[in-house]
Scaffold this motif. Sequence first.
Motif, PDB file in Angstrom:
ATOM      1  N   PRO B 181      -4.423  -9.926  -9.153  1.00 23.62           N
ATOM      2  CA  PRO B 181      -3.806 -10.349  -7.823  1.00 23.62           C
ATOM      3  C   PRO B 181      -3.947  -9.047  -7.111  1.00 23.62           C
ATOM      4  O   PRO B 181      -3.838  -7.840  -7.327  1.00 23.62           O
ATOM      5  CB  PRO B 181      -2.654 -10.791  -8.087  1.00 23.62           C
ATOM      6  N   LEU B 182      -4.209  -9.263  -5.916  1.00 25.11           N
ATOM      7  CA  LEU B 182      -4.081  -8.276  -4.705  1.00 25.11           C
ATOM      8  C   LEU B 182      -2.478  -7.970  -4.421  1.00 25.11           C
ATOM      9  O   LEU B 182      -1.557  -8.808  -4.518  1.00 25.11           O
ATOM     10  CB  LEU B 182      -4.498  -8.969  -3.459  1.00 25.11           C
ATOM     11  N   THR B 190      -3.047  -3.138  -0.846  1.00 23.86           N
ATOM     12  CA  THR B 190      -3.382  -1.908  -1.564  1.00 23.86           C
ATOM     13  C   THR B 190      -4.642  -2.313  -2.654  1.00 23.86           C
ATOM     14  O   THR B 190      -5.089  -3.307  -2.527  1.00 23.86           O
ATOM     15  CB  THR B 190      -2.383  -1.708  -2.678  1.00 23.86           C
ATOM     16  N   ASN B 191      -5.159  -1.025  -2.771  1.00 27.51           N
ATOM     17  CA  ASN B 191      -6.625  -1.415  -3.835  1.00 27.51           C
ATOM     18  C   ASN B 191      -5.799  -0.845  -5.213  1.00 27.51           C
ATOM     19  O   ASN B 191      -6.656  -0.656  -6.201  1.00 27.51           O
ATOM     20  CB  ASN B 191      -7.402  -0.178  -3.728  1.00 27.51           C
ATOM     21  N   GLY B 192      -4.464  -0.845  -5.184  1.00 26.65           N
ATOM     22  CA  GLY B 192      -4.067  -0.135  -6.556  1.00 26.65           C
ATOM     23  C   GLY B 192      -3.904  -1.277  -7.727  1.00 26.65           C
ATOM     24  O   GLY B 192      -3.807  -2.422  -7.353  1.00 26.65           O
ATOM     25  N   ASN B 193      -3.956  -1.075  -8.941  1.00 27.35           N
ATOM     26  CA  ASN B 193      -3.460  -2.097  -9.789  1.00 27.35           C
ATOM     27  C   ASN B 193      -2.552  -1.054 -10.832  1.00 27.35           C
ATOM     28  O   ASN B 193      -2.408  -1.479 -12.030  1.00 27.35           O
ATOM     29  CB  ASN B 193      -4.790  -2.523 -10.554  1.00 27.35           C
ATOM     30  N   PHE B 509      -8.159   7.772  -2.202  1.00 28.29           N
ATOM     31  CA  PHE B 509      -7.612   7.565  -0.743  1.00 28.29           C
ATOM     32  C   PHE B 509      -7.965   6.619   0.043  1.00 28.29           C
ATOM     33  O   PHE B 509      -9.389   6.116  -0.116  1.00 28.29           O
ATOM     34  CB  PHE B 509      -8.031   8.625   0.077  1.00 28.29           C
ATOM     35  N   THR B 510      -7.288   5.560   0.650  1.00 25.36           N
ATOM     36  CA  THR B 510      -7.570   4.327   1.035  1.00 25.36           C
ATOM     37  C   THR B 510      -7.019   4.412   2.593  1.00 25.36           C
ATOM     38  O   THR B 510      -5.725   4.774   2.647  1.00 25.36           O
ATOM     39  CB  THR B 510      -6.954   3.168   0.486  1.00 25.36           C
TER      40      THR B 510
END
Lengths: 488, 1021
Positions: B181-182, B190-193, B509-510
Motif C-alpha cells: 500500500p501507499l 511517501t515512496n518508502g516501504n 531523496f523525494t
Amino acid sequence: MSVLFMGIASSCNDAIDIVQDGELGNEVTFQTVADLQQYLVGGVYPNVSTTSEIGFTTVFTDEVGIGPNNGGQGIDLHRFNLNASTGDASSLWLSHYRLINRVNRLLQGAALVTPVVDVANSIDETAEYNDIMAQGRALRAYAYIQLVSYFSTDMADDSALGVMLVDIVPAIDQKFPRVSNGEIYALVEEDLAYARANVLKQTPAAGYKFVTKSMVDALTARMYIYRKNYPMAKQFAQSVVTDAGITLSAPNVYKQMWADGIGGEIIFAISRPISGTWGNVASTWYFNNTNATGGAFFDMGRNLYNLYATGDSRKTTFVDPTKMEDANYLTSSTYITTDVLPIDKYPGKGNQPLRNDLKVIRLSEMHMILAECAAKDGDLNGVAGYIKNIRDARYTSVQPLPAYSDVTAAWADIMLERRKEFAFEGFRYIDIKRLGTLANQSIDRNITDDLIKTLPTTISNTDYRFTLPIPQDEISASGSIIVQNPNY
Amino acid sequence: MRSKFKWIFTLLLACSMQFSFAQEKNVSGTITENGLPLPGVSVIIKGTTKGTQTDMNGKYSIGASKGEALVFSYIGFVTQTITVGSSNTINLVMVEGGTELDVVEIVSTGYDRTRTKAETSSAITTISSKTLENRPNASFLNSLQGTAPGLTILSASGQPGSAKIDMFIRGISSINAATEPLIVIDGVPTNGNQFRNLNQNDFETVSVLRDAAATSIYGNRGANGVLVITTKRAKYGSALDITYDVVTGFNKLPENNYNMSNAKQLLTIEQRKNTGMGAGMTDAQIAAYNGPDTNWRDEFFRIGMTQQHNLGLSFGGANTSNYTSFGYFNQEGMVPTTDFQRFTIRNNFNGKSANDKFNYSSQVALGYSKRNQLSQETNSAVNNNTIQNPLLGSVAGLPYVAPNQFANGAELIAAIGTDFSGPNDTYVLEDILKGSMPNEYSETSILANVAVSYKLSDSFTLGNKSGVDFKLSDRAFARAPGNYLALAVAAGAGEEFGGLEVLSSTKDFTFTNILSLNYSKLFNDAHRIEAGAYMEYMKSHYIFSSRQQNGLNPKTWTLGSGTGYIAPDVVNNSYIPSVGAQEINAGTLSYFGTVDYDYKQRYGVSGVVRRDASYRFVDDNKWGTFWSVSGRWNIDQEAFMENTGVDMLKLRASYGTQGNQNVIAPAYGTNPLFPGSALVRDTNVTTNGYDNIQGLATGQVANTDLIWEEVSQANIGLDFRVAKGRLEGNIDLYRKQTEELYTTIRRSAAVGFYGQDGNNGKLRNSGVELMLRYKLVDTNDFDLSVFANGSYNEGKVVDIDIADQSGEDLLTVPGQLTYEWNMIPYLGVNQSNGNLLFLDAAGNVTENPDPTQDRRRTGKSLIPKYQGGFGLNASYKGFYSDVLFAWAKEVWKLDISHFWAYQLDFIGDDNISADLLNSWTAANPSGLPSLDATNQNFSMDSDRFLNDASFLRLRSVSFGYSFPKKYLDNTFMTGVKLFVQGENLLLWSKWRGFDPEMFTAGTQSTYPNPRTISVGASVSF
C-alpha cells in the motif's frame, strides 16, 4: 495567482520526461566499422559458450560420479530424469538462440554502416567490415550446429525436424516454428561459405580465441560428419590437418594447453580470462577448487577413469593429484568419500581456481573425423592409423597400431578414443546418439557413480532421451507453433 | 494540461454562481467545566471539517450559519451538539463521563481532507495511538498486525530493524508489480516501504483506506490501498504536557518443531544408513556414547534485550502550538552479531493568524539508526547455506561434535582445509558468528513538510504543502582478513592476504509539492458542497555508490577505517579493488479534483477525477485517468429511525479506479519508483567485452507497450452503532479487479530471453470484511470491551496469457486461485520397499512421477484466505489490560526446511529429524520412507511438504496500572502508568518451522519473529 499556476504547470514536465543518464540508444550505437567491431566483442562473442553442453553431457552420460560434497546437485539428471523442465535443456536452447540473436543484431547494425573507402588516404575498411560479418556468421553457424545436434531427432537426416530458423532480429513478440534440418543446414552452409571467403585470420596462430579460416573449416568438417556426409567431412578435416599449421600436442604441451598456458593443438577456444566477470567452467563439478577437498559434488566416473592406462598423459592431465583411490571401491560402503577422482581437465588459472578457456575445436577432433570417414569406407587400417596418431601424441612412447576384427570393432575403438579424448568437453552425449548403434555402445557407468549402487547404470542408445526436449520455457512462449520431440 | 486545470476552476466557479450564499455569522462563547474554563475543546460544524478549539480561557469563535449544528467534544466528557440559532453566543458546561467513542471521530480521507465518521462514504479503519504506543517493535507495521480488517501484515524476518515486512490490503492485486500500500505521512505520500527510522510513539492515528472511494484520490499510487498516518500535534491553548515513557524487554528465538536429533539419536540413524560417525558403530557403542551432545541453537543464539525511551513535550498558545519528541530505541538481536539502535527527533509545529485566515504547520522528523545484520537478511542466496545462515546452521549442525574447538579462522583452515563436509560447515558458521563478517548499516533520515493555507474567502482556501523525504544509508561489510572464508579464498587464489571490505552509500531523496484550492459552502441550510482542485508534483533521485577492496592486512585493518588495504597487484590480478555507482531519476505529475455533496447529513455523494503522468511510460501510455464515485445514506437521520436505539446506521457504496505505476516489485526496503526506469527504451551498453576487450552490448530490449496496471473496485459497506454505543462495527463487501496485470510475458528464445516484464492478464480479489466492538461492561470502575475483525478474500486469476505451466510449483492460470500450488500428490510409503509413492496424472500409483506432467492443482494458495484479529480492552480502577490476537487461515507454504530435516542425502553430513528413527524397514512398516529410499528427491515436486501455515498468535498482550490522580496531587507528576507487555508470546499452528508468517513460497531458514516480554513506565508532568 493564475500566473503562479501556469508557471508551475509548465516547469513540471521535468518530473515525467526523464531519460536516465548514460543511456545509449540504438541510433547512436552502430555508426562506424569500429562500432561494429566493438559490438562483435561486446555483444556477440561473450554469448558463445559450451558450458551448458558440458554440464549436461557430463552429468547425464558416464563421465562423472557423485562426489563427496554432493548435497543433491544434479542428482535428478544423473538418474536420467530428463524432461521439458530440465534446466540444462532450457539453458542450452536459450544460450545458442541468444548468440544467434546477437549475430542477427550485428548484421542488422552492419547494414546501417558503410565502410569508409578513401583511396586518397589509402583507407579501405571493406575487408575489416566483411571480416566482422564473417566472424559473426561463423558463430551463428556454430550455434545452429549445436542446436540441431541436441534438439533434432536425427541430425543426419535433412528432412527430420530441426530447430527454429531465425535469421532476422525478430519483433519482441515474434514466434517461430521448427523447420527441417535441411533448411537449417542451408543457412549454416551459406554462413560458413561467407565466413571462409571473408575471414581475415587464417590459422590458430593468428588468434585461436577468435574465428579463423581453420576454425571455419573444422566447423564445416564437424557439420558434415554429423550429417554423415563423409566425403565432404573428409575434405574439410583433411584441409584443416594440412593448413592449420599445428600438430597434435605432446604430453607436456597438452597439459599446459588445458591450463591455458599455450595454444597447442587448439583450433578454437572461447576465452575466459582471469580478470573480469566470466563463467567458471569447473563450477559444473566443484564449489571451490579443483581438488579432492575443493567441494566436489561430482568427480570422474569410475569406468572412465579405469579406461586411462598408466602412461596415458590424459590420466594425469584430467585427474587431480589429490585423488583418493580406494582399491575396494566396488565393495566399500564409503566409496563416495574414500574413492575420489577429482576432475582436473579445467585446473583453473591464477586466482581463478575454477576458470579456464572453453576448448571448442581441437586438431585431435579432425583426426577422429578422418577415422570415421575411414571406418565408413571399411578401411580398418586407416582407422587404426588415425587413432594411433592420437595415442602416440598422448603417450611419451610410440603406441602399437590397433588391429580390428571387423568394422564394428573399429567404430567401438573410435568411440573409445573419443570418450577418453573429449571427456568433459560436451561430446559424449552426441557421440552415443550418432555412433552408439554403429559401435554397439551406450552410457557405461560404474555402479559406484551414484550414491545408491542398485540404480540403472545405462539407458539404451536409441532411447528417446538422446534427443533433448524442447524446453518448457520455449513452449510456454510459442505454444502450439512449436512441436515437442517424441515421448516428452 | 494547463487548459484542463483551468477547466476545473471554471467548473467550480460555475457551481458557486448557481446557488445563493447562506448568511454566515460569527458564533463565540466560553466552555467551562466545574466553573473553570476548559481549553482544548474541539468545536466542529457538524457535517464539515470546519472547526476550532477553545483557547486557554475556554473561549472559542467560529463562523457558522444559522441552522448549522456545532459539536463540542473533549476526551473524557460527553459530546454535545447545539444548533446555531439567532444568538451569536453559545456557552456550554462540559460534563464528565463520556468515553472515547462519543468524541466526534475525525477520519482522514487523504490530502488533509477530513470527515466526521458519520460523513465518510468510504471503507476506512482508523487505528489510534493507544494501539501503537510503547510496543517493542522497531517498525510500526509490526504493531498493526491484526488491527484492521483486510490488512495483511506478514513479517519475514525477526532481524532487529528489518525491512522485510510484507503488507497488502484486500489480497494481492498484482503478480510482478509492487503490492505494498501507499503510505502517506502527514499528508505527503511517501515512496518508502521501510520505516525503521520512524518512531511509532509519535503517531496519533493510522487510517487504513481500502475502497476506491478512499483511495482513488491517490490515483496513480492508490491501487494497493493506502495507509494514512497522522502524527501527534499539540492543541492550541493547551498547557505544557511532558510525557516520558521507558520500556525494557527481552527477545527470544521461538522454537521449531522439527524434532531434530540429539547425538545418540543421530548416531542411531547414521548407523542404520551406514554413513557418518555412526556408520559401523554397534548398538552398545551408541548406548555407551558419552561424547559431546551440542545444541547448536544455544551456541548461535542469545536472549536479546530491548530498550526504549520516549520523551514528548507539547503545549499550545493562542496562535501557535508545538509538539516535540525525542526517542531512543535499542534492540539486541537473537543472533549475537545483530542489533538495532535508533534515535528519533520530531517537531510538529502549528501556527495561525489571529483572524484564523492564515494557517501554517511544519512536521519535521529526524532519525538516525545503526544496525548490524546477518548477510542472509539481504542475500537470499545464503538462506540455504549452512555456512552463513545460523537459522539453518543451528538446525543442521551435528550434535555429536563439540563447539568452540577452533579459536580463529587460521586454526580452522589448518584443520579442515576447504572441505565443508560433516561438521565442518558448522565450524565455519561458528567462526563467522564470532563477528568476522561484520555487516553494519546506518541510516540517516529526514522526513519533513511545511504546509501553508490561506482563506481567500469564507468559501475558498488556497493551500500548498511541500515535503521532503530523504534517506542516506551507509553500509560497511567485510570479510575480515582472519575470517575462515577469507583465508580459504586467499589460499585457493594463491594470495597472501585474504579478506574484502565493501563500503557503500545510498541516497534516496523525494520532493513532493501539493498545491490545492478548496471550496466549501452551505446553501439554504441544507445543501453543502465541497470541492477541491489539486496539483501534485513529485521528483525522486537515487544515488548509489560502492567501493570494494580485496585483500586486507590483519595488522591494521578495522572496519570502514580504510587502513590495511593491500595495494593492487596487476600482474597476478590480485587485490584489485572495484567500484560501482548508479543514479536513477524518477517523477510523477498529477492533476485532480474532488467534489462532495451533502444533504442535511443524510445523503452524500462524492467524486474524484485524477489525471496522472509517470516518467516510466511513453507516448499515449504516459498519462492515465483514474476516478471514483461514492454515495452514502445516513439511515439513522431519517425520521422513521427515531427512538429505535440506533445511534448510527450508514449505508455506503463506491466504485472507482486506481493505477499502479510501480510495475516491478522493489526489494524490501527500497523505493518502488526506481526499478524499471528504462523499460520502454532499447538501450545498449558499453561493456568489458570478450577477452576483456572494451565493447558494446545489447542491454535492455524495450517494451514500449508498457502501461499502468489498473485496479477497479466496487464496494458496499454498512457502518453501525447501536445499543447506546455499546455495539459498533462495520461490514464491507468488495470486488477488486486488476487489469493490464503486470507480469512476465513469455518470449521465444529467438529474441534472446524467455521472459519480459509487461502487461498481461487480469486478477480479481473479492471478499468480505467485518469489524465489531462490543462494550460488555461499562461502569465507572470497570470497563470491558471485546473486539474482532476478520476478512475473507479470494484472489483469482481472471485472464493471463501463459500457454503451459505444468512444471511450475505455483500457478497463475485463468479461473484459478492466485498463486495456487501445483504439486504431485504424495501418497505415502510403498510398504514393499520403503520408497515414496505418488499419484501420476492418469491416476496410477507410481514411484517415478514426471515432475512436469504429473502435477495437479491443489486448491491451496500461498495467500491467506481468511485473516483477522481479535482481543479485548479492560480496565478496573486504574488497572488495565489489552489483548490482541492475530490469525490467518487457509494459507499453504512449501516447508523446504522440513524437507531438509528429512533429507536422506544429508544423513552423515548434517543433523536430521529424530522422526527418521521411525523410518520404514521391512520389520517396521511406517509412514516415513526408508532411509534407503531412492526417490525422495521427488518430495519437493509433490505436496509432501506443502504444509498448512495457518496460525493464531497472541500478537500482543499488556497489563498495566495507572495511578489515580488523587495519589499524584501532591507530586510533580500528573500521571503515572506501569505496564508489562508481551509480543508473540503464544503461537498455535500446524507449521513445524520457526515461524509460519513469512510471505515466501518456499520457506527456508529465515530469521523468525522474536518472542518479547517487556516492562515499562509512562510518566506525565
